[in-house]
Design an enzyme around this catalytic site. Structure first.
Site, PDB file in Angstrom:
ATOM      1  N   HIS A 124      52.913   4.574  73.691  1.00  0.00           N
ATOM      2  CA  HIS A 124      51.770   4.737  74.460  1.00  0.00           C
ATOM      3  C   HIS A 124      52.026   4.978  76.141  1.00  0.00           C
ATOM      4  O   HIS A 124      51.055   5.724  76.080  1.00  0.00           O
ATOM      5  CB  HIS A 124      51.646   2.969  74.571  1.00  0.00           C
ATOM      6  CG  HIS A 124      50.422   2.625  74.851  1.00  0.00           C
ATOM      7  ND1 HIS A 124      49.389   2.771  74.895  1.00  0.00           N
ATOM      8  CD2 HIS A 124      49.951   1.529  76.800  1.00  0.00           C
ATOM      9  CE1 HIS A 124      47.739   3.018  75.242  1.00  0.00           C
ATOM     10  NE2 HIS A 124      48.454   1.712  76.447  1.00  0.00           N
ATOM     11  N   ARG A 127      56.096  -1.833  82.259  1.00  0.00           N
ATOM     12  CA  ARG A 127      54.413  -1.541  83.089  1.00  0.00           C
ATOM     13  C   ARG A 127      53.095  -2.590  82.077  1.00  0.00           C
ATOM     14  O   ARG A 127      53.112  -3.246  81.105  1.00  0.00           O
ATOM     15  CB  ARG A 127      53.106   0.095  82.888  1.00  0.00           C
ATOM     16  CG  ARG A 127      51.859  -0.571  83.249  1.00  0.00           C
ATOM     17  CD  ARG A 127      50.904   1.080  83.442  1.00  0.00           C
ATOM     18  NE  ARG A 127      50.489   0.835  81.755  1.00  0.00           N
ATOM     19  CZ  ARG A 127      49.328   0.922  80.950  1.00  0.00           C
ATOM     20  NH1 ARG A 127      48.402   0.548  81.919  1.00  0.00           N
ATOM     21  NH2 ARG A 127      49.306   0.503  79.717  1.00  0.00           N
ATOM     22  N   HIS A 154      53.097   0.227  72.945  1.00  0.00           N
ATOM     23  CA  HIS A 154      52.189  -0.636  72.885  1.00  0.00           C
ATOM     24  C   HIS A 154      51.856  -1.899  71.653  1.00  0.00           C
ATOM     25  O   HIS A 154      52.285  -1.015  70.127  1.00  0.00           O
ATOM     26  CB  HIS A 154      50.735  -0.435  72.616  1.00  0.00           C
ATOM     27  CG  HIS A 154      49.883  -0.700  72.860  1.00  0.00           C
ATOM     28  ND1 HIS A 154      49.214  -1.746  72.700  1.00  0.00           N
ATOM     29  CD2 HIS A 154      48.982  -1.324  74.237  1.00  0.00           C
ATOM     30  CE1 HIS A 154      47.623  -2.457  73.026  1.00  0.00           C
ATOM     31  NE2 HIS A 154      47.820  -2.106  74.361  1.00  0.00           N
ATOM     32  N   GLU A 197      44.577 -10.208  80.364  1.00  0.00           N
ATOM     33  CA  GLU A 197      45.642  -8.940  79.151  1.00  0.00           C
ATOM     34  C   GLU A 197      46.844  -9.113  79.368  1.00  0.00           C
ATOM     35  O   GLU A 197      47.443 -10.676  80.275  1.00  0.00           O
ATOM     36  CB  GLU A 197      45.404  -7.279  79.722  1.00  0.00           C
ATOM     37  CG  GLU A 197      44.478  -6.620  79.278  1.00  0.00           C
ATOM     38  CD  GLU A 197      44.647  -5.297  79.299  1.00  0.00           C
ATOM     39  OE1 GLU A 197      44.753  -4.794  78.001  1.00  0.00           O
ATOM     40  OE2 GLU A 197      43.676  -4.883  80.685  1.00  0.00           O
ATOM     41  N   ARG A 250      53.976  -6.596  77.355  1.00  0.00           N
ATOM     42  CA  ARG A 250      53.954  -6.099  76.518  1.00  0.00           C
ATOM     43  C   ARG A 250      54.844  -5.086  75.791  1.00  0.00           C
ATOM     44  O   ARG A 250      55.409  -4.967  74.528  1.00  0.00           O
ATOM     45  CB  ARG A 250      53.345  -4.671  76.586  1.00  0.00           C
ATOM     46  CG  ARG A 250      52.015  -4.750  76.049  1.00  0.00           C
ATOM     47  CD  ARG A 250      51.120  -3.070  76.361  1.00  0.00           C
ATOM     48  NE  ARG A 250      50.075  -2.834  76.316  1.00  0.00           N
ATOM     49  CZ  ARG A 250      48.690  -2.010  77.844  1.00  0.00           C
ATOM     50  NH1 ARG A 250      49.516  -1.193  78.194  1.00  0.00           N
ATOM     51  NH2 ARG A 250      47.656  -2.446  77.965  1.00  0.00           N
TER      52      ARG A 250
HETATM   53  C1  LIG Z   1      44.398   4.732  73.738  1.00  0.00           C
HETATM   54  C2  LIG Z   1      44.949   4.440  75.988  1.00  0.00           C
HETATM   55  C3  LIG Z   1      44.804   3.193  76.105  1.00  0.00           C
HETATM   56  C4  LIG Z   1      44.740   2.542  77.658  1.00  0.00           C
HETATM   57  N1  LIG Z   1      44.264   1.969  77.629  1.00  0.00           N
HETATM   58  C5  LIG Z   1      44.494   1.718  79.264  1.00  0.00           C
HETATM   59  C6  LIG Z   1      43.507   0.226  80.139  1.00  0.00           C
HETATM   60  O1  LIG Z   1      42.423  -0.381  79.936  1.00  0.00           O
HETATM   61  N2  LIG Z   1      43.148   0.683  81.181  1.00  0.00           N
HETATM   62  C7  LIG Z   1      44.729   1.457  81.743  1.00  0.00           C
HETATM   63  O2  LIG Z   1      45.255   1.472  83.104  1.00  0.00           O
HETATM   64  N3  LIG Z   1      45.788   1.950  81.108  1.00  0.00           N
HETATM   65  C8  LIG Z   1      44.966   2.874  80.377  1.00  0.00           C
HETATM   66  N4  LIG Z   1      46.105   3.227  79.509  1.00  0.00           N
HETATM   67  C9  LIG Z   1      46.819   4.278  80.535  1.00  0.00           C
HETATM   68  C10 LIG Z   1      46.141   5.402  81.226  1.00  0.00           C
HETATM   69  O3  LIG Z   1      45.334   5.753  80.330  1.00  0.00           O
HETATM   70  C11 LIG Z   1      46.588   6.773  81.063  1.00  0.00           C
HETATM   71  O4  LIG Z   1      47.843   6.563  81.828  1.00  0.00           O
HETATM   72  C12 LIG Z   1      46.368   7.235  82.871  1.00  0.00           C
HETATM   73  O5  LIG Z   1      44.589   7.164  81.896  1.00  0.00           O
HETATM   74  C13 LIG Z   1      46.851   8.528  83.114  1.00  0.00           C
HETATM   75  O6  LIG Z   1      45.858   9.305  84.346  1.00  0.00           O
HETATM   76  P1  LIG Z   1      46.426  10.625  84.286  1.00  0.00           P
HETATM   77  O7  LIG Z   1      44.714  10.693  84.980  1.00  0.00           O
HETATM   78  O8  LIG Z   1      47.727  10.192  84.646  1.00  0.00           O
HETATM   79  O9  LIG Z   1      46.856  11.567  83.192  1.00  0.00           O
HETATM   80  P2  LIG Z   1      45.476  11.766  82.011  1.00  0.00           P
HETATM   81  O10 LIG Z   1      44.380  11.393  82.471  1.00  0.00           O
HETATM   82  O11 LIG Z   1      46.403  12.001  80.677  1.00  0.00           O
HETATM   83  O12 LIG Z   1      45.192  13.432  82.297  1.00  0.00           O
HETATM   84  C14 LIG Z   1      46.560  14.584  82.207  1.00  0.00           C
HETATM   85  C15 LIG Z   1      45.146  16.154  82.322  1.00  0.00           C
HETATM   86  O13 LIG Z   1      46.457  16.732  82.423  1.00  0.00           O
HETATM   87  C16 LIG Z   1      46.029  18.003  81.677  1.00  0.00           C
HETATM   88  N5  LIG Z   1      47.910  18.434  81.435  1.00  0.00           N
HETATM   89  C17 LIG Z   1      48.569  18.205  80.687  1.00  0.00           C
HETATM   90  N6  LIG Z   1      49.406  19.019  80.801  1.00  0.00           N
HETATM   91  C18 LIG Z   1      49.168  20.335  81.638  1.00  0.00           C
HETATM   92  C19 LIG Z   1      49.447  21.603  81.760  1.00  0.00           C
HETATM   93  N7  LIG Z   1      50.498  21.966  81.175  1.00  0.00           N
HETATM   94  N8  LIG Z   1      48.559  22.705  82.310  1.00  0.00           N
HETATM   95  C20 LIG Z   1      47.496  22.364  82.673  1.00  0.00           C
HETATM   96  N9  LIG Z   1      46.966  20.898  82.042  1.00  0.00           N
HETATM   97  C21 LIG Z   1      48.062  19.929  81.466  1.00  0.00           C
HETATM   98  C22 LIG Z   1      45.125  17.660  80.734  1.00  0.00           C
HETATM   99  O14 LIG Z   1      44.516  18.384  80.120  1.00  0.00           O
HETATM  100  C23 LIG Z   1      44.715  16.263  81.280  1.00  0.00           C
HETATM  101  O15 LIG Z   1      43.436  16.420  81.704  1.00  0.00           O
HETATM  102  C24 LIG Z   1      45.282   3.715  78.150  1.00  0.00           C
HETATM  103  C25 LIG Z   1      46.129   5.156  77.905  1.00  0.00           C
HETATM  104  C26 LIG Z   1      45.606   5.263  76.282  1.00  0.00           C
HETATM  105  C27 LIG Z   1      45.686   6.008  75.542  1.00  0.00           C
END
Ligand SMILES: Cc1cc2nc3c(=O)[nH]c(=O)nc-3n(C[C@H](O)[C@H](O)[C@H](O)COP(=O)(O)OP(=O)(O)OC[C@H]3O[C@@H](n4cnc5c(N)ncnc54)[C@H](O)[C@@H]3O)c2cc1C
Length: 525
Positions: A341, A376, A234, A122, A282
């Site tokens: 994004h 990032r 993105h 990528e 990006r």
């Molecule tokens: C479409 C898309 C494609 C992507 N592709 C990639 C990729 O290929 N590779 C890569 O490395 N990254 C990618 N990213 C980025 C990556 O997916 C995210 O940065 C990462 O998954 C975030 O993980 P996380 O555990 O921090 O948060 P998340 O997976 O977003 O989880 C957040 C959690 O917090 C909970 N939450 C939020 N606020 C509260 C609250 N106040 N009280 C209780 N619960 C709450 C939500 O319900 C959820 O369960 C992509 C992102 C998107 C949107």
């Protein structure tokens, strides 16, 4: 919000069920802690950004032509001078172990040959080092495997955290709201893993719950955030005529396999912009698309993937998404625009997820470790979430063992400023998007200043308060940074100023106003 109606006690509370939250919860559980995991979404909902990840996980595999040094160099090169190389090295070096843990938990990645994972590329990566699953459905597989591994944990859906509670100088628990009303989970260790903030903008690739909750929770608890002006757009979000809410992503891995970005005349969008062309980092590609749209007055540019053999097999998610929008990506260029994004900044932590408040940890997109700097590198996010999430879980378990029993008074969540969500998103999209300038950022600050006090009665009301506080932090940091660096582009300061190669930190002042300071010092001990 009225006074708490219910109470629970736990060693560790994890807020969030994405990659970072579940990695943290599993690690704390394995160390013998009682763990309560909160999610504001229902258990069956696809509510995490993790679920939607497409491209994959950047990881240096042993016995390959790749190396930790090269991955670190690529990450630092993309980060606009604000990555902390020691932090990057610490996280990249543990990537393989974190992926091995996922595989032990049942995750399956695509193979080029039996026993050998298929690797893609990528933007900004000088090597093929991205493992993927189901073609372009990596996140769904990661989430499935983590959900399965965490199936026996105490996971509470439809519980939204509204405040991190303190007992003087340490964490004491979380104020939570569920269908029974407000309550408290008492705990000496709290891990914030709430993901991103894409819904600051009218259109985003993020799921509905990415409303900056963790940033607001930290600021309100007196814990600083940093690098928050660096919001990654993105370059290729599907443009299908629908303008608002969560919009589908068209993964960058398609450019890694040879697709090109062209305008409506068929001219390359990135020619002459960067030596890596369409595979530049990006920030560079998104800015090139944004500039071409401004020059041409057109609504979108196009990703031409017609030359990729076996497209439907390699990118089934994108193929289905395009078909649903009436586009055949094997015959037509895909219309795309930049979309909000990823938050490169967030709650200031060390590489173990520790914040400056004893007992408070953060991991995943909500955290700012110093890994991403001003921009990032693609597919470094799941990597960071898994590695730092796991470390934060261990550190939180250890802290809980040592901490005494905390006492909390009778907390009440006072009304907080909230702006109408549509007004906020329109103002952020207009004034704090791919490119900004002082006049617009002042206008944004004026709009945000019209927020009125709102009592948190439901999750939407809480999200509005979180969005408002987070937007104020972004606007203040963006206004302070009078230069162009990484994802932060200023029309009025188009050059990078070496004197500003430091991170901006934001905290809440005594009067509830956001205050910015430079520089932030990253600690990796
Ligand atoms: C479409 C898309 C494609 C992507 N592709 C990639 C990729 O290929 N590779 C890569 O490395 N990254 C990618 N990213 C980025 C990556 O997916 C995210 O940065 C990462 O998954 C975030 O993980 P996380 O555990 O921090 O948060 P998340 O997976 O977003 O989880 C957040 C959690 O917090 C909970 N939450 C939020 N606020 C509260 C609250 N106040 N009280 C209780 N619960 C709450 C939500 O319900 C959820 O369960 C992509 C992102 C998107 C949107």
């Amino acid at each position: 919000m009225t006074r708490p109606r219910w109470h629970r006690r736990s060693d560790v509370v994890v807020i969030g069920t994405g990659a970072a939250g579940l990695a943290a919860a599993l690690a704390a559980h394995r160390r013998g802690s009682s763990v309560t995991v909160l999610s504001k979404a229902g258990r069956q909902e696809r509510a995490t950004a993790t679920h939607y990840a497409q491209g994959g996980i950047a990881v240096v595999l042993p016995d390959s032509s790749d190396s930790v040094d090269v991955h670190v160099a690529d990450t630092v090169a993309a980060g606009g001078g604000l990555c902390d190389p020691d932090v990057v090295r610490s996280i990249v070096a543990d990537g393989c172990g974190a992926v091995a843990e996922l595989v032990n938990g049942g995750a399956r990645f695509d193979e080029a040959a039996p026993g050998r994972w298929a690797l893609t590329r990528e933007g900004g990566h000088s090597r093929r080092r991205i493992i993927h699953a189901g073609g372009d459905a990596t996140g769904a597989e990661v989430q499935r495997a983590l959900n399965q591994a965490a199936a026996t944990l105490d996971i509470r859906g439809r519980h939204f955290a509204t405040a991190v509670l303190r007992d003087g100088g340490a964490v004491a628990g979380v104020l939570v709201c569920n269908e029974d009303g407000p309550g408290i989970v008492h705990a000496p260790s709290v891990i914030v893993a709430t993901g991103g903030l894409g819904h600051l903008y009218s259109a985003t690739t993020n799921p509905a719950g990415s409303t900056g909750d963790g940033v607001a929770l930290a600021l309100s608890a007196g814990v600083p955030v940093s690098d928050i002006e660096f919001i990654q757009f993105h370059p290729t979000m599907l443009f299908d005529g629908h303008v608002g809410g969560r919009r589908p992503l068209i993964t960058e891995a398609i450019r890694g396999e040879g697709a090109t970005l062209v305008d409506s005349q068929g001219n390359s969008v990135t020619a002459g912009v960067h030596p890596m062309g369409d595979l530049a980092p990006r920030d560079v590609v998104a800015a090139a698309v944004d500039a071409r749209l401004r020059e041409s007055g057109k609504a979108c540019v196009y990703l031409d993937a017609r030359g990729i053999a076996g497209f439907g097999r390699r990118f089934p998610t994108v193929t289905a998404t395009c078909r649903a929008a009436g586009i055949d990506p094997t015959r037509q260029p895909i219309p795309v625009v930049p979309g909000a994004h990823y938050s490169c900044g967030g709650i200031v932590t060390d590489v173990y997820g520790g914040t400056e408040l004893p007992g408070l940890f953060a991991a995943g997109e909500v955290a700012r470790t110093g890994m991403h700097g001003a921009n990032r590198l693609a597919s470094n996010s799941l990597l960071e979430g898994l590695v730092v999430g796991g470390r934060a879980g261990k550190a939180a378990a250890e802290h809980a063992r040592q901490a005494g029993r905390a006492t909390i008074g009778r907390p009440e969540l006072a009304p907080r400023p909230a702006l109408d969500r549509g007004d906020l998103q329109r103002a952020m999209s207009r004034y704090a998007s791919v490119a900004r300038e002082a006049a617009g950022l002042h206008q944004l600050a004026d709009v945000l200043a019209t927020a009125t006090l709102r009592t948190v009665t439901d999750v939407a009301a809480f999200e509005d308060t979180a969005l408002t506080l987070t937007a104020r932090a972004v606007a203040a940091a963006a206004l302070d940074r009078a230069e162009t660096r990484g994802c932060h582009r200023r029309f009025d300061f188009p050059d990078t100023d070496p004197a500003q190669a430091v991170s901006t930190t934001v905290h809440l002042g005594a009067d509830g106003e956001v205050v910015t300071t430079q520089p932030v010092v990253t600690c990796i001990s």
